[in-house]
Design a protein around this motif. Structure first.
Motif, PDB file in Angstrom:
ATOM      1  N   LEU A   1       0.759  -1.254  -0.076  1.00  0.00           N
ATOM      2  CA  LEU A   1       0.115  -0.183  -0.094  1.00  0.00           C
ATOM      3  C   LEU A   1       1.144   1.272  -0.059  1.00  0.00           C
ATOM      4  O   LEU A   1       1.712   1.265   0.763  1.00  0.00           O
ATOM      5  N   VAL A   2       0.784   1.940  -0.978  1.00  0.00           N
ATOM      6  CA  VAL A   2       1.525   3.323  -1.173  1.00  0.00           C
ATOM      7  C   VAL A   2       0.680   4.567  -1.242  1.00  0.00           C
ATOM      8  O   VAL A   2      -0.044   4.686  -1.962  1.00  0.00           O
ATOM      9  N   GLU A   3       0.916   5.349  -0.035  1.00  0.00           N
ATOM     10  CA  GLU A   3       0.177   6.483   0.115  1.00  0.00           C
ATOM     11  C   GLU A   3       0.859   7.782  -0.546  1.00  0.00           C
ATOM     12  O   GLU A   3       1.964   7.749  -0.783  1.00  0.00           O
TER      13      GLU A   3
ATOM     14  N   VAL B   1      -2.335   3.615  -3.389  1.00  0.00           N
ATOM     15  CA  VAL B   1      -2.368   2.559  -4.408  1.00  0.00           C
ATOM     16  C   VAL B   1      -2.080   1.386  -3.993  1.00  0.00           C
ATOM     17  O   VAL B   1      -0.974   1.184  -3.248  1.00  0.00           O
ATOM     18  N   VAL B   2      -2.817   0.545  -4.271  1.00  0.00           N
ATOM     19  CA  VAL B   2      -2.910  -0.895  -3.533  1.00  0.00           C
ATOM     20  C   VAL B   2      -2.212  -1.924  -4.656  1.00  0.00           C
ATOM     21  O   VAL B   2      -2.744  -2.141  -5.819  1.00  0.00           O
TER      22      VAL B   2
ATOM     23  N   THR C   1      -6.012  -8.216  -5.747  1.00  0.00           N
ATOM     24  CA  THR C   1      -6.931  -7.282  -6.785  1.00  0.00           C
ATOM     25  C   THR C   1      -8.263  -7.371  -6.113  1.00  0.00           C
ATOM     26  O   THR C   1      -9.288  -7.030  -6.927  1.00  0.00           O
ATOM     27  N   ARG C   2      -8.329  -8.108  -5.273  1.00  0.00           N
ATOM     28  CA  ARG C   2      -9.857  -8.416  -4.507  1.00  0.00           C
ATOM     29  C   ARG C   2     -10.401  -6.887  -4.247  1.00  0.00           C
ATOM     30  O   ARG C   2      -9.765  -6.139  -3.766  1.00  0.00           O
TER      31      ARG C   2
ATOM     32  N   LYS D   1      -8.892   1.084 -10.323  1.00  0.00           N
ATOM     33  CA  LYS D   1      -7.389   1.471 -10.240  1.00  0.00           C
ATOM     34  C   LYS D   1      -6.821   1.150  -8.995  1.00  0.00           C
ATOM     35  O   LYS D   1      -5.735   1.322  -8.617  1.00  0.00           O
ATOM     36  N   ASN D   2      -7.492   0.118  -8.227  1.00  0.00           N
ATOM     37  CA  ASN D   2      -7.030  -0.276  -6.961  1.00  0.00           C
ATOM     38  C   ASN D   2      -6.629   0.810  -6.062  1.00  0.00           C
ATOM     39  O   ASN D   2      -5.404   0.831  -5.597  1.00  0.00           O
TER      40      ASN D   2
END
Length: 123
Positions: free
Chosen positions: A4-6, A23-24, A28-29, A75-76
């Motif tokens: 996970l990137v903030e 962004v995860v 992809t769930r 876009k996750n």
């Protein structure tokens, strides 16, 4: 490997706005609980907002009416729109995920975390 990137943190004046993104990758769930937490210096980490797989949001009383959580499954990406910011919103903000839950999110069950993004609000 879940990551996970903030991004989107920064410095604003009281009353200003910021939009955080997370962004995860690694799964992809879309049927998962996602959340934003924050931690101010000397304070415990607190849940700010979360959203279930049905898109239902939940907010802490301190941000209700000012912050909006949303997600783009294609876009996750998870978002946190922060309006009417106050100095008490100063904190490191973290994105979190709980893939074990879809609809009944629990603040204490988030097990995947980003590295955080700093939000500074000046008076």
């Amino acid at each position: 490997h879940v990551q996970l990137v903030e991004s989107g943190g920064g410095s604003v004046q009281t009353g200003g706005s910021l939009r955080l993104s997370c962004v995860v990758s690694g799964y992809t769930r879309s049927s998962t609980c996602m959340a934003w937490f924050r931690q101010a210096p000397g304070k415990e980490r607190e849940g700010v907002a979360d959203i279930n797989s049905g898109g239902e949001p939940r907010y802490s009383d301190s941000v209700k009416g000012r912050f909006t959580i949303s997600k783009d499954n294609a876009k996750n990406t998870l978002y946190l729109q922060m309006d009417s910011l106050k100095p008490e919103d100063n904190a490191m903000y973290y994105c979190a995920a709980d893939p074990s839950r879809a609809y009944y999110c629990s603040w204490g069950e988030y097990g995947y975390w980003g590295q955080g993004t700093q939000v500074t609000v000046s008076s």
